[in-house]
Design an enzyme around this catalytic site. Sequence first.
Site, short mmCIF file in Angstrom:
data_model
loop_
_atom_site.label_atom_id
_atom_site.label_comp_id
_atom_site.label_asym_id
_atom_site.label_seq_id
_atom_site.Cartn_x
_atom_site.Cartn_y
_atom_site.Cartn_z
N GLY A 198 0.43 -4.86 0.94
CA GLY A 198 -0.59 -4.89 0.23
C GLY A 198 -0.32 -5.73 -1.11
CD GLU B 93 1.42 -5.38 5.70
OE1 GLU B 93 2.21 -6.24 6.02
OE2 GLU B 93 0.61 -5.24 4.75
CB ALA C 296 -0.84 0.18 1.20
CD GLU D 260 -2.68 -7.17 3.06
OE1 GLU D 260 -2.28 -5.94 2.75
OE2 GLU D 260 -3.37 -7.22 4.04
#
Length: 256
Positions: A110, A133, A65, A113
């Site tokens: 992300g 993270e 992200a 993910e």
Amino acid sequence: MEFKYLKIERKEDITFIEINRSEALNALNEDVLGELNDCFENLEKEKSNRVAVITGQGKAFVAGADIAKMRDFDPTKAYEFSNLGQSVFNKIDRSHIITIAAINGFALGGGMELALACDIRIASSKAKVGLPEVSLGLIPGFGGTQRLVRLVGTGIACEVVLTGNQYSAAEALQMGIVNKVTEPEELLSEATKMAKAILSRGTNAIQQAKRVIKLGIEDSMEGGLYQEKATFSSLFNTQEPKEGLSAFLEKRKPNF
Ligand code: DAK
């Protein structure tokens, strides 16, 4: 379909989606997530879109992200961002389109993910995966804590999430995170080979098999088995089993 951050190409019935935001190693901001959402919404309108390969431009699949974007979040904004990412990845996970992540490089946070939301993961030997993270004072927010544990079990999921370590493609294969590792130059041809194998099978059969597998993860054994037999039976409302079974008995290739 024209997008700023996605390059879409259709070859031999396979849709190739390349994420291209090279200035930030393809990091996911709201715009990229929005485009992924719109892309799948469009692809799903057309039944002939059956298999998609998702990859990244350059040395990253997706480096996570967008860190710059998240720095100024308050809890409300963080919740909205997590909600957006989860809803886009759920759409991909639950789509009738079978998705193959061709992990060409960094698939972190992300990015990992996104790969986990795909049905199959093939990695280049140069790929690096991980959920870093916790090293940023965060936890995965786009489904990583839930999808990874379902894929590889609690022990490995806890190691990956709690250490925040990066893993080589070979390690990811051994841990069950990816299905296969290839040389970098063979990544897309290997993904194409797998996509073609899937495309050659019964159209309803592949879509229903994916649906039942995904439903089963959320359900009890009993519930999953019920879904399996109900779906198995419903396939006989279509011509596919007749064609598949006849082709076997007549020693020819099925024409689905
Ligand atoms: N976001 C934004 N920019 C990024 C980025 C990212 N995730 N990753 C790389 N970039 C940018 C770099 O800042 C750099 O920009 P410039 O300095 O050139 O302007 C450019 O991409 C090239 O990166 P590097 O110079 O760092 O390239 P290297 O080859 O040296 O290193 C690297 C590659 C992938 C090892 C390194 O860039 C790196 O460590 N990147 C960060 C990886 C990472 O930590 N990813 C996880 C992000 S956290 C949640 C919602 C979502 C999430 C969590 C919670 N809620 C709302 C609750 C998800 C979180 C994440 O994904």
